[in-house]
Design a protein around this motif. Structure first.
Motif, PDB file in Angstrom:
ATOM      1  N   LYS A  88      36.858  45.930  57.553  1.00 14.50           N
ATOM      2  CA  LYS A  88      35.968  46.869  56.965  1.00 14.50           C
ATOM      3  C   LYS A  88      34.931  46.385  55.843  1.00 14.50           C
ATOM      4  O   LYS A  88      35.661  45.660  55.186  1.00 14.50           O
ATOM      5  CB  LYS A  88      37.068  48.025  56.616  1.00 14.50           C
ATOM      6  CG  LYS A  88      36.827  49.521  56.932  1.00 14.50           C
ATOM      7  CD  LYS A  88      37.061  50.660  56.086  1.00 14.50           C
ATOM      8  CE  LYS A  88      38.385  50.609  55.627  1.00 14.50           C
ATOM      9  NZ  LYS A  88      38.852  51.526  54.863  1.00 14.50           N
ATOM     10  N   ALA A 113      34.823  55.397  57.243  1.00 10.61           N
ATOM     11  CA  ALA A 113      34.650  55.033  55.651  1.00 10.61           C
ATOM     12  C   ALA A 113      33.192  55.962  55.316  1.00 10.61           C
ATOM     13  O   ALA A 113      32.272  56.101  55.871  1.00 10.61           O
ATOM     14  CB  ALA A 113      34.211  53.903  55.073  1.00 10.61           C
ATOM     15  N   ALA A 114      33.506  56.906  54.475  1.00 11.70           N
ATOM     16  CA  ALA A 114      32.307  57.773  53.923  1.00 11.70           C
ATOM     17  C   ALA A 114      31.232  57.019  53.293  1.00 11.70           C
ATOM     18  O   ALA A 114      31.148  56.011  52.746  1.00 11.70           O
ATOM     19  CB  ALA A 114      32.698  58.773  52.963  1.00 11.70           C
ATOM     20  N   GLY A 115      29.894  57.372  53.897  1.00  9.07           N
ATOM     21  CA  GLY A 115      28.782  56.724  53.524  1.00  9.07           C
ATOM     22  C   GLY A 115      28.181  55.752  54.332  1.00  9.07           C
ATOM     23  O   GLY A 115      27.030  55.084  54.171  1.00  9.07           O
ATOM     24  N   VAL A 116      29.067  55.278  55.355  1.00  7.88           N
ATOM     25  CA  VAL A 116      28.533  54.244  56.132  1.00  7.88           C
ATOM     26  C   VAL A 116      27.420  54.514  56.905  1.00  7.88           C
ATOM     27  O   VAL A 116      26.378  53.705  57.018  1.00  7.88           O
ATOM     28  CB  VAL A 116      29.692  53.510  57.083  1.00  7.88           C
ATOM     29  CG1 VAL A 116      29.100  52.609  58.206  1.00  7.88           C
ATOM     30  CG2 VAL A 116      30.615  52.907  56.049  1.00  7.88           C
ATOM     31  N   ASP A 133      31.954  60.717  59.208  1.00  6.63           N
ATOM     32  CA  ASP A 133      32.106  59.559  58.191  1.00  6.63           C
ATOM     33  C   ASP A 133      32.988  59.973  57.179  1.00  6.63           C
ATOM     34  O   ASP A 133      32.982  60.553  56.267  1.00  6.63           O
ATOM     35  CB  ASP A 133      30.789  59.057  57.659  1.00  6.63           C
ATOM     36  CG  ASP A 133      30.103  59.888  56.678  1.00  6.63           C
ATOM     37  OD1 ASP A 133      30.249  61.139  56.981  1.00  6.63           O
ATOM     38  OD2 ASP A 133      29.454  59.655  56.082  1.00  6.63           O
ATOM     39  N   GLY A 134      34.283  59.344  57.300  1.00  2.08           N
ATOM     40  CA  GLY A 134      35.395  59.558  56.290  1.00  2.08           C
ATOM     41  C   GLY A 134      35.668  61.178  56.307  1.00  2.08           C
ATOM     42  O   GLY A 134      35.588  61.821  57.232  1.00  2.08           O
ATOM     43  N   TYR A 135      35.995  61.548  54.993  1.00  5.90           N
ATOM     44  CA  TYR A 135      35.929  63.157  54.750  1.00  5.90           C
ATOM     45  C   TYR A 135      34.558  63.502  54.478  1.00  5.90           C
ATOM     46  O   TYR A 135      34.637  64.687  54.134  1.00  5.90           O
ATOM     47  CB  TYR A 135      36.887  63.106  53.562  1.00  5.90           C
ATOM     48  CG  TYR A 135      38.429  62.413  53.702  1.00  5.90           C
ATOM     49  CD1 TYR A 135      38.957  62.190  54.803  1.00  5.90           C
ATOM     50  CD2 TYR A 135      39.010  61.880  52.688  1.00  5.90           C
ATOM     51  CE1 TYR A 135      40.286  61.809  55.099  1.00  5.90           C
ATOM     52  CE2 TYR A 135      40.334  61.331  52.542  1.00  5.90           C
ATOM     53  CZ  TYR A 135      40.791  61.208  53.900  1.00  5.90           C
ATOM     54  OH  TYR A 135      42.086  60.756  53.768  1.00  5.90           O
ATOM     55  N   HIS A 136      33.604  62.696  54.543  1.00  5.66           N
ATOM     56  CA  HIS A 136      32.501  63.176  53.887  1.00  5.66           C
ATOM     57  C   HIS A 136      31.400  64.383  54.865  1.00  5.66           C
ATOM     58  O   HIS A 136      31.424  65.329  54.373  1.00  5.66           O
ATOM     59  CB  HIS A 136      31.432  62.036  53.843  1.00  5.66           C
ATOM     60  CG  HIS A 136      29.926  62.290  53.443  1.00  5.66           C
ATOM     61  ND1 HIS A 136      28.857  61.729  54.034  1.00  5.66           N
ATOM     62  CD2 HIS A 136      29.434  63.109  52.562  1.00  5.66           C
ATOM     63  CE1 HIS A 136      27.761  62.214  53.431  1.00  5.66           C
ATOM     64  NE2 HIS A 136      28.155  63.072  52.741  1.00  5.66           N
TER      65      HIS A 136
ATOM     66  N   LEU B 202      31.133  63.834  48.166  1.00  5.52           N
ATOM     67  CA  LEU B 202      30.949  62.588  49.071  1.00  5.52           C
ATOM     68  C   LEU B 202      32.129  62.212  50.038  1.00  5.52           C
ATOM     69  O   LEU B 202      31.980  61.154  50.791  1.00  5.52           O
ATOM     70  CB  LEU B 202      30.776  61.380  47.942  1.00  5.52           C
ATOM     71  CG  LEU B 202      29.941  61.463  46.906  1.00  5.52           C
ATOM     72  CD1 LEU B 202      29.894  60.272  46.063  1.00  5.52           C
ATOM     73  CD2 LEU B 202      28.433  61.509  47.648  1.00  5.52           C
ATOM     74  N   GLY B 203      33.193  63.045  49.922  1.00  2.00           N
ATOM     75  CA  GLY B 203      34.238  62.694  50.952  1.00  2.00           C
ATOM     76  C   GLY B 203      35.198  61.433  50.777  1.00  2.00           C
ATOM     77  O   GLY B 203      35.386  60.672  51.499  1.00  2.00           O
ATOM     78  N   TYR B 273      26.179  56.813  47.532  1.00  2.00           N
ATOM     79  CA  TYR B 273      27.272  55.866  47.750  1.00  2.00           C
ATOM     80  C   TYR B 273      26.763  54.614  47.046  1.00  2.00           C
ATOM     81  O   TYR B 273      27.010  53.397  47.565  1.00  2.00           O
ATOM     82  CB  TYR B 273      27.522  55.846  49.122  1.00  2.00           C
ATOM     83  CG  TYR B 273      28.254  56.869  49.811  1.00  2.00           C
ATOM     84  CD1 TYR B 273      29.509  57.252  49.726  1.00  2.00           C
ATOM     85  CD2 TYR B 273      27.185  57.897  50.634  1.00  2.00           C
ATOM     86  CE1 TYR B 273      29.842  58.223  50.267  1.00  2.00           C
ATOM     87  CE2 TYR B 273      27.616  59.104  50.924  1.00  2.00           C
ATOM     88  CZ  TYR B 273      29.060  59.278  50.785  1.00  2.00           C
ATOM     89  OH  TYR B 273      29.544  60.501  51.563  1.00  2.00           O
ATOM     90  N   ASP B 319      30.684  49.412  52.169  1.00  2.00           N
ATOM     91  CA  ASP B 319      30.745  50.799  52.033  1.00  2.00           C
ATOM     92  C   ASP B 319      31.528  51.122  50.630  1.00  2.00           C
ATOM     93  O   ASP B 319      32.398  50.312  50.287  1.00  2.00           O
ATOM     94  CB  ASP B 319      31.418  51.286  53.274  1.00  2.00           C
ATOM     95  CG  ASP B 319      32.991  51.096  53.363  1.00  2.00           C
ATOM     96  OD1 ASP B 319      33.352  50.220  53.933  1.00  2.00           O
ATOM     97  OD2 ASP B 319      33.634  52.040  52.677  1.00  2.00           O
TER      98      ASP B 319
END
Lengths: 312, 418
Positions: A88, A113-116, A133-136, B202-203, B273, B319
């Motif tokens: 990752k 992953a959040a933000g990817v 993406d993730g929890y986002h 932002l999760g 991010y 990330d």
């Protein structure tokens, strides 16, 4: 063509304007009408390529995007990467280099992953569609939810939806509640304190029980999927207790029936956990409509976004 | 060659007023004379300091030098250059190198590497536990005999209260300072930002404020029980300030530090991010930031320390959740504090000198530096009317990862004398 500023990527709901939301939701309607025809394809994206890049297992979302892209006549490549084979982060920039070299016009990406998706969007000329993406965020899920709700309630403003379950780990809850709020739909929430963080979204009213929910007279109940493998024993004592406290069963279905209330769920459903078999048969369930609208909304998004790979 | 700093305003810890004077530094680096309109011979280089301040060199108690082991991110030489560039003339090196500095021999070899660089005072600290693993005591006596300024597991909090107790009991006999970062791993888990509105938006998994606060309360209690001298690294919350205040009132031998980042920024700045805002502890909320500033002013918070943590661009390009914690601070702390707190009038240069020059030296038993006759010249020339563009080419560190990258800050450090 539509008076909107061209947009390259769809990464979240927060950054969308109301005009953009309306544009996508209105455009999804004719795409959906297409599904009634024998030929369900339009030539809009002929010669364009869509890369479906899934770092997390997903059948529904990835096939929904695939079908949507196919119906737009795009060429689709599916690329599933098991998370175990990916270091990752460290390989992310290398992966982006590779993607850039493939010269796809659209990249649909789901990542743990959040933000990817945002990082990918920054480094590629392709349009990036965040498929979770993730929890986002999960913006196309939110758009299909809104489309579904508006179909049954053309007078959607001021209507009420209660989201039930795990808000803490849910990108669906984040995106859908944000979009509903933008559309003027009231959002309530029901779930255990360990999974409903306090004071995160000021616009959401929190309920302590189904009785309180039903007293509020919601127009739809939106059940979230319980991530059983991650949560049992950590956030609530047992599946049985969760089901008893927050699950949807025939008695609660009866209350919904009395209120003329619709049932929604992003899928896939854990039968016997957040919902029983019999509740699945509820006549006002919108679950399969959500799936169908998912394709239409994703077509509308593909139609709307403007990759920088296009020269015009 | 001797140097004459003409017409500068001399700043000091004990007064907000400046004294305008010429400062003559001889070729041995000693302030030979100080006064109005000093006459000069021809062999003197004259530096016009009109409109500028002369400020005593800063001392940073929390710097990750990365050598040996991670020279791609920083070397002792680049670290020293960065320090000088930022007005810092002395610092403590955290022992979290590869290998970790956990024995007298390793302290000695690091001291040798430092003396090869030779420019400023860089004091290697020693590990509290072997390999910073939090399992067994490191070799205290060997390290203490080599003159380490403190024992610390730097970014690692000692997880076991019993082991921490034994460390402090053992350290007390050497009268050596124990410094701890404070985190409860079972609470912070895989967190990446402060737990709250921003982590939810932002999760990203959050790090709750109480993960630091519980560890601080625990460590203070252990210090009280053992009588060891404790220094808390990088405190970040309002409750942490309160805990420190009440422990100090109770007579605990306690000091603590805060970074410029926590004094100036909050979680609200963590947008898009950007991993240049991923710090440990994370940036908190406005009431925490305000309490830290108030604590710095009233003395509850003893010192500013940068927690200079170089990571390469490549490492930081991951990330947000996967990227390493930490950013650099040696070249931004003075400027950021000037820009964000001194210039707007929150406090004066005297407080910055007290908290980032005098008191840090005191805590580890060094004499403060001052700009006076007969003293070694350790100061920098600061131009309050200029601006500094924090572009990549501004930086001397090998890892210009900082929340201030590409920002323009008020003030400029013209020259540092060491």
């Amino acid at each position: 063509m539509n008076g909107l500023k061209p947009r390259k990527d769809l990464l979240d709901i927060e950054s969308l304007s109301l005009d953009e939301i309306e544009y996508v939701l209105e455009n999804a309607v004719p795409f959906k009408q297409l599904f009634q025809r024998s030929v369900k394809k339009v030539p809009t994206l002929r010669g364009k390529t869509v890369l479906n890049l899934f770092y997390e297992p997903s059948t529904r979302t990835s096939s929904s995007f695939e079908v949507a892209a196919n119906r737009m006549s795009a060429d689709v490549t599916n690329f599933t990467i098991s998370s175990s084979s990916v270091v990752k982060g460290e390989s992310l920039l290398d992966t982006i280099e590779t993607l850039q070299a493939m010269r796809s016009d659209y990249i649909v990406i789901r990542h743990q992953a959040a933000g990817v998706p945002g990082i990918v969007a920054k480094h590629t000329r392709a349009s990036v569609l965040n498929a979770g993406d993730g929890y986002h965020a999960h913006p196309t899920q939110a758009l299909l939810d809104a489309m579904t709700f508006r179909e049954v309630y053309p007078d959607f403003r001021g209507r009420k939806v209660v989201i039930v379950g795990d808000l803490l780990h849910s990108r669906v809850a984040r995106s859908t509640s944000t979009l509903f709020n933008k559309l003027g739909i009231e959002v309530g929430v029901l779930g255990p304190g360990s999974l409903v963080p306090e004071g995160r979204h000021d616009f959401m009213q929190r309920f302590g029980s189904w009785d309180e929910v039903f007293d509020w007279k919601p127009d739809a109940v939106y059940l979230l999927r319980v991530q059983m493998e991650r949560q049992e024993g950590q956030f609530f004592p047992s599946i049985a207790e969760y089901h008893k406290m927050y699950g949807m069963h025939s008695e609660r279905v009866q209350r919904m029936r009395e209120l003329d209330c619709y049932l929604m769920h992003p899928g896939p459903v854990n039968r016997g956990v957040e919902i029983t078999d019999e509740a699945m048969g509820y006549e006002k369930s919108l679950i399969s409509t959500q799936v169908e609208n998912g394709i239409a909304v994703r077509m509308a998004v593909l139609h709307w976004l403007k990759p920088e790979t296009q020269l015009d | 060659m001797a140097r004459l700093f003409k017409n500068g305003k001399i700043a000091r810890a004990d007064s907000a007023d400046f004294r305008t004077a010429d400062v003559l530094v001889n070729n041995k680096g000693v302030i030979e004379s100080l006064g109005a309109s000093l006459s000069v011979s021809e062999q003197v280089e004259i530096i016009d300091c009109e409109g500028c301040l002369l400020v005593p060199g800063m001392f940073d108690l929390n710097v990750h030098g990365r050598e040996p082991g991670e020279e791609h991110a920083e070397t002792l030489a680049s670290c020293a250059e960065a320090a000088i560039h930022g007005g810092v003339t002395g610092l403590v090196l955290m022992p979290d190198t590869t290998p970790p500095v956990d024995s007298g021999n390793l302290v000695k070899s690091l001291q040798d590497l430092v003396s090869e660089v030779g420019s400023i005072r860089m004091l290697p600290a020693g590990c509290l536990t072997k390999g910073q693993k939090g399992e067994r005591l490191a070799g205290f006596s060997g390290m203490v005999s080599r003159g380490i300024p403190m024992l610390t597991d730097s970014g690692n909090s000692v997880p076991c209260p019993d082991l921490l107790r034994r460390c402090m009991e053992y350290a007390r006999d050497f009268d050596v300072l124990v410094a701890t970062s404070c985190d409860t791993a079972a609470l912070s888990k895989a967190g990446a930002v402060n737990e709250g509105k921003v982590s939810y938006r932002l999760g990203l998994p959050g790090i709750p404020a109480m993960s630091q606060e519980i560890a601080i309360d625990r460590n203070i209690r252990v210090a009280q029980h053992t009588g060891a001298r404790l220094h808390l690294q990088q405190i970040s919350t309002e409750n942490a300030v309160k805990s420190v205040a009440s422990a100090k009132e109770a007579g605990t031998k306690l000091s603590c530090e805060v970074s410029a980042h926590h004094l100036l920024l909050t979680e609200e700045q963590v947008v898009d991010y950007n991993t240049h805002f991923k710090l440990s502890p994370p940036l908190r909320i406005e009431s925490d930031r305000a309490a830290l500033v108030a604590g710095l002013i009233d003395g509850t918070v003893d010192v500013i320390a940068s927690n200079h943590s170089p990571h390469s661009d490549f490492e930081k390009s991951a990330d947000f959740g996967s990227a390493p914690f930490g950013v650099t601070g040696l070249e931004t702390t003075v400027l950021a504090i000037y820009d964000g707190l001194i210039k707007p009038g929150v406090f004066g240069w005297d407080l910055l000198i007290e908290r980032y020059s005098k008191r840090p030296r005191e805590i580890i038993g060094l004499d403060p530096v001052a700009i006076e006759e007969g003293a070694r010249a350790e100061f920098f020339v600061f131009d309050p009317n200029a601006e500094t563009e924090m572009k990549r080419d501004y930086f001397k560190t090998k890892s210009p990862v900082t929340p201030f990258l590409d920002k323009t800050l008020a003030g400029a450090i013209r020259q540092t004398v060491v």
